[in-house]
Design a protein around this motif. Structure first.
Motif, mmCIF file in Angstrom:
data_model
loop_
_atom_site.group_PDB
_atom_site.id
_atom_site.type_symbol
_atom_site.label_atom_id
_atom_site.label_comp_id
_atom_site.label_asym_id
_atom_site.label_seq_id
_atom_site.Cartn_x
_atom_site.Cartn_y
_atom_site.Cartn_z
ATOM 1 N N TYR A 18 53.790 37.982 68.428
ATOM 2 C CA TYR A 18 53.934 38.026 66.969
ATOM 3 C C TYR A 18 55.372 37.730 66.552
ATOM 4 C CZ TYR A 18 54.545 39.922 62.320
ATOM 5 O OH TYR A 18 54.889 40.074 61.007
ATOM 6 N N LEU A 19 56.330 38.336 67.252
ATOM 7 C CA LEU A 19 57.736 38.137 66.902
ATOM 8 C C LEU A 19 58.169 36.694 67.138
ATOM 9 C CD1 LEU A 19 59.341 41.426 68.243
ATOM 10 C CD2 LEU A 19 58.886 40.800 65.872
ATOM 11 N N GLU A 20 57.636 36.053 68.169
ATOM 12 C CA GLU A 20 57.966 34.649 68.415
ATOM 13 C C GLU A 20 57.503 33.765 67.260
ATOM 14 O OE1 GLU A 20 59.676 32.961 70.764
ATOM 15 O OE2 GLU A 20 60.303 34.903 71.539
ATOM 16 N N LYS A 21 56.370 34.111 66.658
ATOM 17 C CA LYS A 21 55.849 33.319 65.547
ATOM 18 C C LYS A 21 56.554 33.647 64.234
ATOM 19 C CE LYS A 21 51.209 33.106 67.489
ATOM 20 N NZ LYS A 21 49.834 33.602 67.335
ATOM 21 N N ALA A 22 56.902 34.915 64.011
ATOM 22 C CA ALA A 22 57.348 35.366 62.698
ATOM 23 C C ALA A 22 58.863 35.307 62.493
ATOM 24 C CB ALA A 22 56.867 36.789 62.460
ATOM 25 N N ASN A 23 59.647 35.587 63.493
ATOM 26 C CA ASN A 23 61.091 35.739 63.296
ATOM 27 C C ASN A 23 61.852 34.453 63.617
ATOM 28 O OD1 ASN A 23 60.874 38.328 62.490
ATOM 29 N ND2 ASN A 23 61.430 39.240 64.439
ATOM 30 N N HIS A 24 61.834 33.535 62.680
ATOM 31 C CA HIS A 24 62.612 32.318 62.844
ATOM 32 C C HIS A 24 63.383 32.069 61.555
ATOM 33 C CE1 HIS A 24 61.007 31.241 66.715
ATOM 34 N NE2 HIS A 24 59.785 31.498 66.282
ATOM 35 N N ALA A 25 64.629 31.660 61.703
ATOM 36 C CA ALA A 25 65.441 31.376 60.527
ATOM 37 C C ALA A 25 64.883 30.131 59.828
ATOM 38 C CB ALA A 25 66.891 31.137 60.931
ATOM 39 N N PRO A 26 64.925 30.085 58.516
ATOM 40 C CA PRO A 26 64.379 28.944 57.761
ATOM 41 C C PRO A 26 65.348 27.761 57.767
ATOM 42 C CG PRO A 26 65.252 30.565 56.262
ATOM 43 C CD PRO A 26 65.359 31.164 57.636
ATOM 44 N N TYR A 27 65.524 27.149 58.953
ATOM 45 C CA TYR A 27 66.497 26.068 59.087
ATOM 46 C C TYR A 27 66.179 24.889 58.178
ATOM 47 C CZ TYR A 27 68.268 28.530 63.154
ATOM 48 O OH TYR A 27 68.804 29.472 63.984
ATOM 49 N N VAL A 28 64.907 24.571 57.999
ATOM 50 C CA VAL A 28 64.541 23.436 57.142
ATOM 51 C C VAL A 28 64.934 23.728 55.699
ATOM 52 C CG1 VAL A 28 62.618 22.062 56.281
ATOM 53 C CG2 VAL A 28 62.674 22.741 58.678
ATOM 54 N N GLY A 29 64.682 24.945 55.247
ATOM 55 C CA GLY A 29 65.052 25.312 53.880
ATOM 56 C C GLY A 29 66.552 25.315 53.669
ATOM 57 N N ILE A 30 67.294 25.822 54.649
ATOM 58 C CA ILE A 30 68.765 25.832 54.569
ATOM 59 C C ILE A 30 69.294 24.408 54.540
ATOM 60 C CG2 ILE A 30 70.869 26.449 55.817
ATOM 61 C CD1 ILE A 30 69.299 28.925 56.855
ATOM 62 N N TRP A 31 68.742 23.550 55.393
ATOM 63 C CA TRP A 31 69.170 22.149 55.453
ATOM 64 C C TRP A 31 68.875 21.446 54.123
ATOM 65 C CZ3 TRP A 31 66.517 17.483 55.161
ATOM 66 C CH2 TRP A 31 67.237 16.364 55.545
ATOM 67 N N ALA A 32 67.690 21.688 53.561
ATOM 68 C CA ALA A 32 67.316 21.055 52.295
ATOM 69 C C ALA A 32 68.217 21.530 51.157
ATOM 70 C CB ALA A 32 65.854 21.353 51.982
ATOM 71 N N LEU A 33 68.538 22.817 51.124
ATOM 72 C CA LEU A 33 69.413 23.346 50.083
ATOM 73 C C LEU A 33 70.815 22.744 50.187
ATOM 74 C CD1 LEU A 33 69.833 25.318 47.749
ATOM 75 C CD2 LEU A 33 70.440 27.049 49.447
ATOM 76 N N MET A 34 71.343 22.658 51.387
ATOM 77 C CA MET A 34 72.670 22.055 51.575
ATOM 78 C C MET A 34 72.666 20.589 51.135
ATOM 79 S SD MET A 34 74.799 24.294 52.738
ATOM 80 C CE MET A 34 76.073 23.310 53.464
ATOM 81 N N LEU A 35 71.628 19.855 51.508
ATOM 82 C CA LEU A 35 71.528 18.450 51.131
ATOM 83 C C LEU A 35 71.446 18.306 49.612
ATOM 84 C CD1 LEU A 35 71.247 15.538 52.157
ATOM 85 C CD2 LEU A 35 68.775 15.875 52.125
ATOM 86 N N LEU A 36 70.682 19.175 48.977
ATOM 87 C CA LEU A 36 70.553 19.139 47.522
ATOM 88 C C LEU A 36 71.884 19.443 46.837
ATOM 89 C CD1 LEU A 36 68.514 18.892 45.151
ATOM 90 C CD2 LEU A 36 68.326 21.376 45.265
ATOM 91 N N LEU A 37 72.604 20.453 47.332
ATOM 92 C CA LEU A 37 73.894 20.801 46.731
ATOM 93 C C LEU A 37 74.916 19.684 46.906
ATOM 94 C CD1 LEU A 37 74.200 24.549 47.759
ATOM 95 C CD2 LEU A 37 73.786 23.633 45.477
#
Length: 50
Positions: A18-37
């Motif tokens: 369960y932890l392998e599936k659930a606990n991952h940093a949202p790298y795609v969201g962070i990357w998209a936010l940085m690109l947008l900014l």
């Protein structure tokens, strides 16, 4: 006093899966936010608003 030796339990395998599936940093969201900014700031600079 009880000895502090850990022995794997049956439920540990399920918890780890369960932890392998659930606990991952949202790298795609962070990357998209940085690109947008960066893109937004660049557009504002090129338009002369900043």
């Amino acid at each position: 006093m009880k000895k502090m030796i850990w022995h794997p339990e049956e439920k540990d395998k399920e918890v780890n899966q369960y932890l392998e599936k659930a606990n991952h940093a949202p790298y795609v969201g962070i990357w998209a936010l940085m690109l947008l900014l960066i893109t937004g700031f660049t557009v504002l600079v090129l338009m002369g608003s900043v």
